[in-house]
Write an enzyme that holds these catalytic residues in place. Sequence first.
Site, PDB file in Angstrom:
ATOM      1  N   SER A 218      50.232  41.027  32.224  1.00 19.58           N
ATOM      2  CA  SER A 218      50.560  42.393  32.643  1.00 19.58           C
ATOM      3  C   SER A 218      51.682  42.365  33.664  1.00 19.58           C
ATOM      4  O   SER A 218      51.663  41.554  34.604  1.00 19.58           O
ATOM      5  CB  SER A 218      49.330  43.067  33.255  1.00 19.58           C
ATOM      6  OG  SER A 218      49.697  44.267  33.919  1.00 19.58           O
TER       7      SER A 218
ATOM      8  N   CYS B 107      42.104  50.351  23.571  1.00 13.68           N
ATOM      9  CA  CYS B 107      40.909  49.726  24.132  1.00 13.68           C
ATOM     10  C   CYS B 107      40.209  50.676  25.095  1.00 13.68           C
ATOM     11  O   CYS B 107      38.992  50.589  25.278  1.00 13.68           O
ATOM     12  CB  CYS B 107      41.265  48.422  24.833  1.00 13.68           C
ATOM     13  SG  CYS B 107      42.381  48.602  26.233  1.00 13.68           S
TER      14      CYS B 107
ATOM     15  N   GLY C  64      60.151  47.191  21.721  1.00 16.90           N
ATOM     16  CA  GLY C  64      60.440  45.845  22.197  1.00 16.90           C
ATOM     17  C   GLY C  64      60.894  44.894  21.108  1.00 16.90           C
ATOM     18  O   GLY C  64      61.810  44.093  21.320  1.00 16.90           O
TER      19      GLY C  64
END
Length: 647
Positions: A88, A166, A22
Site C-alpha cells: 500500500s 473486499c 496503470g
Amino acid sequence: VALSKVCNIYRKVLVVGAGGIGCELLKNLVLTGFKNIEVIDLDTIDVSNLNRQFLFQKKHVGKSKAQVAKESVLQFCPTVNITAYHDSIMNPDYNVEFFRNFMLVMNALDNRAARNHVNRMCLAADIPLIESGTAGYLGQVTVIKKGLTECYECQPKPTQKTFPGCTIRNTPSEPIHCIVWAKYLFNQLFGEEDADQEVSPDTADPEAACEQQRLEIHEHHTAARATASENDGDIKRVSTKDWARSTGYDAVKLFHKLFKDDIMYLLTMDKLWKTRKAPTPLVWQQLEDSASPQELSAGSGLKDQQVLGVWGLCQLFQHSVETLRSQLQEMGEGAELVWDKDDPPAMDFVTAAANLRMHIFSMNTKSRFDVKSMAGNIIPAIATTNAVIAGLIVLEGLKILSGELESCRTIFLNKCPNLRKKLLVPCILDPPIANCYVCASKPEVMVKLNVHKTTVLSLQDRILKERFGMVAPDVQIEDGKGTILISSEEGETETNNSKFLADFGIRNGSRLQVDDFLQDYTLLVNVLHTEELERDVEFEVVGEAPDKAPSPQTTPEEVNSVTNGNKDSAQPSTSSKAEDDDIMIVDSEEENEGASSSTAAATSGTKRKHSDAETGETSTKRPRTDQSSAAAAPTDDDDDDDIITLD
C-alpha cells in the site's frame, strides 16, 4: 530521439496503481522511452480484471498486480529498469524521503483516501503529481505542483461514492456497502449470476488471516456449503443459486447461511477485527424467541418510512424470498429475474438483506424509502477510456520533464463531442486556493461538534483520519500547557480514547494543533461547540477557515457550514488495501442533465463545476467559452440499474 533524451535525463518516475489505467500507463511509458520506473499496487489479479487490464492473463489470477505488470512489460521491453512493490502506498515506509527519489509521480488510483495521501506526500516532497481517473466513457487528467496549481484537496469533495470489493464482502462500514451487497445477492439468487458480484467472504483479502490459516478455513467452509451430488458421499462446490435451489429457496436456511455461517467465517479472519468492531452473527430461532410485541406489529406511519426491528426484517426477508421464488417458478425452468427498484418484492428483499447486514456490522438501519433512494447505478469500466487517459498522462508528463509546466492542462474526456466537435477539452490549471486546509501556508479548519458527546477516539478516527485523510495524527491542545490529547506512538494515549473532549477542557473556541509526521502535514483545528447538530451527524466542517480563533461567545449556528461526518456518509475504506477495484454509485436521473450540460457550457464564459470522472466528485474549473464541461456526472437511464466493476 528528442523524446528519448527527455525521458533518460531524469532518474525515476513513480506509478501508483497497476490496474485499468496503470497497465496502459506502464505500457505507454516504456514505449515512449522511460527507462527507470517504479510501480506500487497492493491489489492482486482477479478474473474480472482480464477484460481490460491487458498485462494480465488467466494464469496470473491471484498474483500481485505490480509484480505481474513488471514481468509482462519486460517481455516486450527488456531494457527498462522497473521496480515493483506489492504494498500500500499509505505504508509508513513510503515516506517523504521515498517520494523525493522521483522526478514525477503519476496516480492511477481508484479511491479518495489514497489520492489524498499521495497528494500530501507530493506536496511535502515538492514533486509534480499527475492525477487521473475514469468512469465509463468519461475521464480526466490534471497536473498538481506545489505553489503553482490547485492540489487535489483544494476543492471540496462530495460524499465518497466508490468502494473496494473486499469492503463490500468482508468489512462494510457504511449502509451503502450493505445495499450494494444486497443487490449483488439478489442477482446471485434470482437473477443472472456474475463473478464480479460474489457475496461470500473474500478469502483473498490481504488484511485477513495468514495464508495457511485461510486455506484451512476456506477448505472447511467450502465443504460446509457444498451439496451432495447424485453419487452418495460425493461433495462438490456449487453456485449460490444452485445451492439455494437445492434448498427450495428455504428462507430460514438462506438466512443462516448469509447472516450466521458466513459471518462466523469472517470472524475467523483475525486480522480484520484488530482495529474494527467485529460483526455479530444472527440466529433465526433466537431472534424469533426474543422478538418484542412492537416488532410483531405492523407499526405506525407510512410503510416506506418505517425503520423495522431485527425480527421485522427477518419476516420481510422471508416473505420477499417466498414471493420471488414463486415468480421464478411461474416463469419456468432457467428463468431469471431482473432487479428493479420499482418492483416491490425485489425492493423488499434488498431492504431486508441490507438492513440485516447493517445490524450485524453495528450500523443504524434504514427505512425502505432510504434504501431505495441509495440503491443507484454503478458505472462500467471501459478499456478504451483507460487507454486514452493513460496516453494523456504521458503527454502531460513529457511537458513537465521538459520544463514546460506552464503548458500543462487539466484535460477532460467527454462521452459526446462538444459544439466544436471535440471529445478532449483542455482547461487552464487553477492556482492554489488560499484557504485550502492542505496546501495553504498555514492550514487551518473549523469543526463544529458537541464537546460533551465527541470522544477522543471519534476525533481521531472519524474526523482526523476519515474526514481529513491523516494516517497517524498527533494532537496537542493549545491551552498553554501543551497537553497531548492523541499520540501516534502506540499505547501512549489510549486511555484517552473513551473520554469526551470536554473532559480535557476543550470548549467553544479551543484550538488543536494536529501533526501527521508521515505526511509532513500540520493542521490547526478550531473547535466550535454546538448542541444542535442534525440526527446522526457527529460533526460539521465549516466552509471557510477562520482568520483567527473564534471567541467563546461566537454563535456557531450563524456560521455557514457544510455537513460532513454523518455516520452514514460514504467515506473511503480504512483498509490498507488502497488500490482495490472500485464500484461507483451514481444517481439515476443524471444522464440527460449530463448530455445537456455540455451544450450549456459551450456558450457560457462563467465558472462551472466539473465532476471528477473517477469518483463523481466536483471541482471548479474555468473552461474557455468554446469548451464544454467534459466531466458532467456520468450516469445511466432511470431503468438501468446494472452493477458493474469500475477501475
